[in-house]
Design an enzyme around this catalytic site. Structure first.
Site, PDB file in Angstrom:
ATOM      1  N   TYR A 196       0.824  -1.209   0.000  1.00 51.01           N
ATOM      2  CA  TYR A 196       0.000   0.000   0.000  1.00 51.01           C
ATOM      3  C   TYR A 196       0.850   1.247   0.000  1.00 51.01           C
ATOM      4  O   TYR A 196       2.071   1.186   0.185  1.00 51.01           O
ATOM      5  CB  TYR A 196      -0.954  -0.013   1.203  1.00 51.01           C
ATOM      6  N   LYS A 228       6.413  -1.770   1.842  1.00 57.75           N
ATOM      7  CA  LYS A 228       5.236  -1.192   2.496  1.00 57.75           C
ATOM      8  C   LYS A 228       4.089  -2.180   2.385  1.00 57.75           C
ATOM      9  O   LYS A 228       3.162  -2.032   1.579  1.00 57.75           O
ATOM     10  CB  LYS A 228       4.889   0.173   1.878  1.00 57.75           C
ATOM     11  N   GLU A 252      13.208   2.837  13.278  1.00 60.05           N
ATOM     12  CA  GLU A 252      12.241   3.884  12.899  1.00 60.05           C
ATOM     13  C   GLU A 252      11.104   3.849  13.899  1.00 60.05           C
ATOM     14  O   GLU A 252      11.189   3.189  14.936  1.00 60.05           O
ATOM     15  CB  GLU A 252      11.750   3.649  11.469  1.00 60.05           C
ATOM     16  N   LEU A 287      11.482   1.491   6.427  1.00 64.86           N
ATOM     17  CA  LEU A 287      10.770   1.901   5.213  1.00 64.86           C
ATOM     18  C   LEU A 287      11.488   3.118   4.622  1.00 64.86           C
ATOM     19  O   LEU A 287      11.805   4.056   5.366  1.00 64.86           O
ATOM     20  CB  LEU A 287       9.326   2.271   5.559  1.00 64.86           C
TER      21      LEU A 287
HETATM   22  N1  PDD Z   1       3.271   5.310   7.331  1.00 67.42           N
HETATM   23  N2  PDD Z   1       8.056   4.017   8.503  1.00 67.42           N
HETATM   24  C1  PDD Z   1       6.900   3.352   8.651  1.00 67.42           C
HETATM   25  C2  PDD Z   1       6.901   2.026   9.335  1.00 67.42           C
HETATM   26  C3  PDD Z   1       5.705   3.909   8.147  1.00 67.42           C
HETATM   27  O1  PDD Z   1       4.547   3.233   8.269  1.00 67.42           O
HETATM   28  C4  PDD Z   1       5.729   5.182   7.529  1.00 67.42           C
HETATM   29  C5  PDD Z   1       4.501   5.840   6.957  1.00 67.42           C
HETATM   30  C6  PDD Z   1       6.975   5.847   7.416  1.00 67.42           C
HETATM   31  C7  PDD Z   1       7.097   7.194   6.743  1.00 67.42           C
HETATM   32  O2  PDD Z   1       6.973   7.079   5.346  1.00 67.42           O
HETATM   33  P1  PDD Z   1       6.437   8.301   4.478  1.00 67.42           P
HETATM   34  O3  PDD Z   1       7.286   9.480   4.860  1.00 67.42           O
HETATM   35  O4  PDD Z   1       6.670   7.857   3.094  1.00 67.42           O
HETATM   36  O5  PDD Z   1       4.995   8.513   4.833  1.00 67.42           O
HETATM   37  C8  PDD Z   1       8.113   5.229   7.906  1.00 67.42           C
HETATM   38  C9  PDD Z   1       2.065   5.709   6.651  1.00 67.42           C
HETATM   39  C10 PDD Z   1       1.788   7.175   6.694  1.00 67.42           C
HETATM   40  C11 PDD Z   1       0.917   4.845   7.156  1.00 67.42           C
HETATM   41  O6  PDD Z   1       1.130   3.646   7.234  1.00 67.42           O
HETATM   42  O7  PDD Z   1      -0.159   5.357   7.429  1.00 67.42           O
END
Ligand code: PDD
Length: 286
Positions: free
Chosen positions: A32, A146, A178, A202
């Site tokens: 996703y 993801k 993270e 991620l």
């Molecule tokens: N989550 N690390 C993890 C485990 C994440 O789930 C996310 C983002 C990030 C940050 O990635 P980005 O900057 O591309 O949003 C890092 C999204 C927002 C979610 O699962 O809702």
């Protein structure tokens, strides 16, 4: 009732149904993206579509659409929503098939795109900062994908909810990885630090934006492994994600981070991020 896109049709959310044998439901066998939209413009869409491709490659699922089709579908859904600012949630699963871990011989992927409330934190949180706790990172070893298989993240995130905090910051074998749903930056002795991209984190789109802005502002930064002791003695800790943008952590496991207030580097980068968003909305494009 929001309009969603499911397998070729735009329809009201309550009419969008997926068979119970969908491998996304049965195995979490899917990937996703969450894409922020400001003033009806998807933010860094090309980066999100590139990461979607990497996630699909990682789970060996053919991309059902070329980037141009994704872009059109996303723009169509933004038009349907009528909102100026929103999130776009996009999911691809390996589709319905009799329950068997092995890939089905004939794959019919399920494609869902739906609007979400963006959930950008109120400005107050950037001014006051948030609390976070730490926990052992017990997720699998492909955190670079993801994947919709998020039960480990769900359990880890709930630990911080139970503690009245905004995020759970993860440590694997004594090293920062993270957050349960965000990337983590640390400021130590005037240098912005983040763990380098690897299979353990991620590759955040916001992480890339923050590093570009840091470079543009002349903020010294380094991508290298961060030991637990450095996290705990950091002058500043930030969370970043598409929905959180950049948030300062002012309490870690109940102890103040730095002087317990959002730090100077945070304020500079947060302002640069807001300005960059405004530029993109005016047509900088992604
Ligand atoms: N989550 N690390 C993890 C485990 C994440 O789930 C996310 C983002 C990030 C940050 O990635 P980005 O900057 O591309 O949003 C890092 C999204 C927002 C979610 O699962 O809702």
């Amino acid at each position: 009732m929001p309009t969603v896109y499911l397998n070729g049709a735009f329809l009201p959310l309550e009419e969008a149904h997926v068979p119970v044998l969908d491998r996304g439901f049965i195995f979490g066998d899917g990937v996703y993206e969450v894409i922020p939209v400001y003033s009806r413009r998807p933010f860094r869409l090309a980066d999100h579509l590139a990461r979607l491709q990497a996630s699909l490659d990682g789970i060996r699922l053919a991309n059902p659409h070329p980037p141009e089709t994704w872009r059109t579908l996303v723009l169509d859904l933004i038009a349907c929503s009528g909102e100026e600012d929103l999130g776009i949630y996009l999911q691809v699963t390996r589709g319905p098939a009799p329950r068997d871990q092995a890939f089905p011989t004939e794959v019919r992927p399920t494609v869902l795109i739906m609007p979400l409330p963006l959930g950008t934190p109120p400005a107050r949180l950037a001014e006051e900062g948030v609390g976070a706790i730490t926990a052992a990172d017990n997720r699998w070893l492909r955190c670079d994908l993801k994947s919709t298989s998020l039960v480990a993240n769900v359990l880890l995130r709930q630990l911080s909810v139970d503690a009245g905090c905004a995020e759970t910051i993860l440590l694997r074998d004594g090293w920062l990885t993270e957050g349960s749903s965000s990337s983590v930056f640390v400021v130590s002795r005037g240098t912005l630090l983040a763990p380098p991209k690897s299979h353990l984190i991620l590759p955040g789109v916001t992480y890339d934006v923050v590093l570009e802005l840091a470079a543009g502002q002349g903020v010294p930064y380094a991508l290298r492994p961060i030991p637990e002791a450095e996290l705990r003695s950091a002058d500043e800790i930030w969370l970043t994600s598409s929905t959180k943008e950049i948030l300062p952590v002012v309490r870690l496991d109940g102890r103040p981070v730095g002087d317990g207030r959002p730090g100077g580097l945070f304020r500079g980068l947060h302002a640069a991020y807001q300005e960059y968003k405004r530029t993109e909305m005016r047509g900088g494009g992604s």
